[in-house]
Design a protein around this motif. Structure first.
Motif, PDB file in Angstrom:
ATOM      1  N   SER A  14       0.797  -1.215   0.000  1.00 38.74           N
ATOM      2  CA  SER A  14       0.000   0.000   0.000  1.00 38.74           C
ATOM      3  C   SER A  14       0.824   1.257   0.000  1.00 38.74           C
ATOM      4  O   SER A  14       0.317   2.334  -0.244  1.00 38.74           O
ATOM      5  N   ARG A 199       3.316   9.056  -0.826  1.00 37.51           N
ATOM      6  CA  ARG A 199       2.599  10.299  -1.154  1.00 37.51           C
ATOM      7  C   ARG A 199       3.279  11.065  -2.300  1.00 37.51           C
ATOM      8  O   ARG A 199       3.110  12.277  -2.431  1.00 37.51           O
ATOM      9  N   ASP A 212      -4.793  11.477   5.358  1.00 37.67           N
ATOM     10  CA  ASP A 212      -5.880  11.404   4.391  1.00 37.67           C
ATOM     11  C   ASP A 212      -7.192  11.196   5.144  1.00 37.67           C
ATOM     12  O   ASP A 212      -7.438  10.133   5.711  1.00 37.67           O
ATOM     13  N   THR A 214     -10.116  10.908   4.017  1.00 32.15           N
ATOM     14  CA  THR A 214     -11.095  10.052   3.338  1.00 32.15           C
ATOM     15  C   THR A 214     -10.784   8.564   3.512  1.00 32.15           C
ATOM     16  O   THR A 214     -11.621   7.724   3.185  1.00 32.15           O
ATOM     17  N   ALA A 215      -9.597   8.254   4.005  1.00 29.60           N
ATOM     18  CA  ALA A 215      -9.198   6.854   4.137  1.00 29.60           C
ATOM     19  C   ALA A 215      -9.943   6.190   5.286  1.00 29.60           C
ATOM     20  O   ALA A 215     -10.384   6.845   6.246  1.00 29.60           O
ATOM     21  N   THR A 216     -10.054   4.869   5.196  1.00 33.05           N
ATOM     22  CA  THR A 216     -10.702   4.092   6.252  1.00 33.05           C
ATOM     23  C   THR A 216      -9.838   2.871   6.565  1.00 33.05           C
ATOM     24  O   THR A 216      -8.952   2.487   5.798  1.00 33.05           O
ATOM     25  N   ARG A 219      -5.745   1.771   5.966  1.00 31.12           N
ATOM     26  CA  ARG A 219      -5.191   2.920   5.248  1.00 31.12           C
ATOM     27  C   ARG A 219      -5.292   4.194   6.093  1.00 31.12           C
ATOM     28  O   ARG A 219      -4.404   5.049   6.050  1.00 31.12           O
ATOM     29  N   ARG A 220      -6.358   4.326   6.850  1.00 30.29           N
ATOM     30  CA  ARG A 220      -6.502   5.493   7.725  1.00 30.29           C
ATOM     31  C   ARG A 220      -5.439   5.460   8.833  1.00 30.29           C
ATOM     32  O   ARG A 220      -4.824   6.478   9.139  1.00 30.29           O
ATOM     33  N   SER A 223      -2.204   6.398   7.368  1.00 23.84           N
ATOM     34  CA  SER A 223      -2.173   7.817   7.059  1.00 23.84           C
ATOM     35  C   SER A 223      -1.838   8.643   8.303  1.00 23.84           C
ATOM     36  O   SER A 223      -1.020   9.564   8.253  1.00 23.84           O
TER      37      SER A 223
END
Length: 486
Positions: A14, A199, A212, A214-216, A219-220, A223
């Motif tokens: 990722s 990034r 980020d 918007t990430a969940t 990934r969140r 971030s």
């Protein structure tokens, strides 16, 4: 920064990518090694870093807590006129005749007590002193507490400091902090490279340095881990570098390197008169049995002694204003040493030696004349301990320690979110080193070798990783061959 998530056995991870300014071929060769090393180091070293961060957070608040807990000993109502230092010392000795006077710290400001430091006191750690607190206006003894170090740490701060430094386990415990400091900079740099690679498509610093929203899921978490790690990177690198100066093995190597470069911290020479064989007396190490430092006869005194008040007056004439520490002659042929002990900005570290028979200044050492590395070392240590810029420094350290705690928690959460199937990821593929261009591989190998030599608690585990991890890549193939034969 602690563990960064790895990809499953197939496909891209990722955080695939190239940091800005690096060629794709260079990064594609280095990335598997950086990613794997960051992961392993994060998982295995993070517990040590977590302990260091938590205890460091406690220490950041201990300087202010000390002023509250020991307010009775540290402060008094300000008066109109202070007593001569000799009278204050006499009052301390009357209340505490045990041990030997190792130093005196006159009241540094209005409303602050004078400290008379005693060494060789029964029941006091040999590396510590007993600080007797005297009201400079009345001569009242306000109490006595064990003191440690040049910053004058009292029991509460000393306990937290030793917890942070060695977990109260002595020399064995210091290995934990050295391991953490040795790996922190490598984990941090690796994490920064991986985050910038992830990034790389972002065009502004703001977009790179913030999570980020918007990430969940994983990934969140990644971030948050990456963005906070980027903000904290410089501070973590600083803590690693300055922490290593106190370590057992790396610290000794750093000291030797500074000596070879002629960058050691100079010390004023306390040799006076005919005592030339005692040159090189260091500040803070002297004491004289039975000495009251007040100008009267004492057990092992010089035949003539101008007394503490005259010594302090001579130091003031040389520009040594508060706060100062006065160390008595270590032995016949040596003099008093008066040193400034202010560690807050601007630092005051000048020192003078004074002949006890005449009261004349025999040597002067100015902080302005220190070698560059000696100054940087002094500033770095004081910044690390939170005294250089006072409360602002302590708040910054607390924020940095809290950030490191969050990074470790998020790192382990990413590991947990990956699931059991790929908990330890895939080893570095065989031949990964061959993908690194020679122009980068040679200086990289040299850097690793030098760092490993000077930082043995980095070098030994790193060598083990570089040898063992590629072997893990061969285990599946070996297992398949064995199964096929059966």
């Amino acid at each position: 920064m602690s563990p960064t998530p790895l990809a499953p056995a197939t496909g891209r991870s990722s955080d695939e990518g190239s940091p800005a300014g690096t060629g794709g071929s260079l990064w594609s060769g280095l990335r598997p090694l950086v990613l794997r090393l960051h992961f392993y180091a994060g998982v295995l070293v993070a517990p040590f870093l977590l302990v260091a961060a938590v205890t460091g957070l406690l220490y950041a608040g201990s300087l202010q807590a000390e002023k509250i807990v020991y307010r009775h000993e540290l402060s008094v109502p300000a008066g109109d006129r202070e007593l001569p230092i000799s009278q204050q010392v006499a009052a301390a000795r009357k209340a505490h005749p045990e041990g030997e006077i190792s130093a005196v710290r006159p009241s540094p400001e209005d409303g602050a007590t004078t400290r008379v430091l005693l060494s060789g006191v029964k029941g006091v750690d040999p590396d510590h002193t007993l600080a007797v607190f005297v009201d400079p206006y009345t001569g009242e003894v306000r109490g006595a507490l064990e003191q440690y170090g040049s910053t004058g740490a009292l029991p509460l701060r000393t306990w937290i400091d030793e917890l942070h430094r060695d977990l109260h386990l002595g020399e064995v415990g210091r290995l934990y902090s050295e391991l953490a400091a040795s790996w922190l900079w490598l984990i941090t740099l690796g994490g920064v490279l991986l985050w910038l690679g992830h990034r790389r498509g972002r065009r502004t610093l703001r977009s790179v340095a913030r999570p980020d929203r918007t990430a969940t899921g994983r990934r969140r978490t990644m971030s948050l881990h990456g963005a906070v790690g980027l903000w904290a990177a410089l501070g973590l690198l600083f803590l690693s570098a300055t922490g290593l100066t106190w370590s057992t093995y790396a610290g000794a190597n750093i000291t030797d390197l500074r000596a070879a470069l002629g960058q050691t911290t100079p010390a004023v020479s306390a040799t006076v008169g005919a005592g030339g064989e005692h040159a090189g007396h260091h500040m803070g190490s002297g004491s004289m049995p039975g000495m009251d430092m007040g100008g009267t006869e004492g057990g092992a005194r010089h035949s003539a002694d101008v007394g503490l008040d005259a010594v302090l007056k001579a130091a003031r004439a040389e520009g040594l204003d508060n706060p100062v520490e006065i160390v008595p002659p270590a032995e016949p042929g040596s003099g008093y040493v008066v040193s400034q002990i202010q560690r807050s900005w601007p630092e005051k570290q000048d020192s003078v030696a004074i002949d006890p028979a005449t009261g004349e200044v025999t040597d002067v050492q100015r902080f302005a004349d220190y070698p560059v590395l000696a100054k940087l070392s002094r500033w770095g240590i004081d910044l690390h301990t939170g005294v250089l810029f006072g409360p602002v420094n302590q708040i910054a350290l607390a924020a940095l320690a809290l950030g490191l705690i969050l990074l470790i928690v998020w790192g382990y959460r990413m590991w947990w979110q990956r699931g059991r199937a790929s908990a330890f990821g895939r080893p570095v593929p065989p031949g990964a080193w061959r993908r690194v261009p020679p122009y980068a591989l040679v200086p990289l190998a040299a850097t690793v070798a030098v760092a490993g030599y000077y930082l043995p608690l980095l070098g030994i585990p790193l060598a083990a990783f570089l040898v063992l991890d590629p072997l893990l890549a061969r285990l599946p193939a070996v297992s398949r061959r064995v199964s096929g034969r059966r």
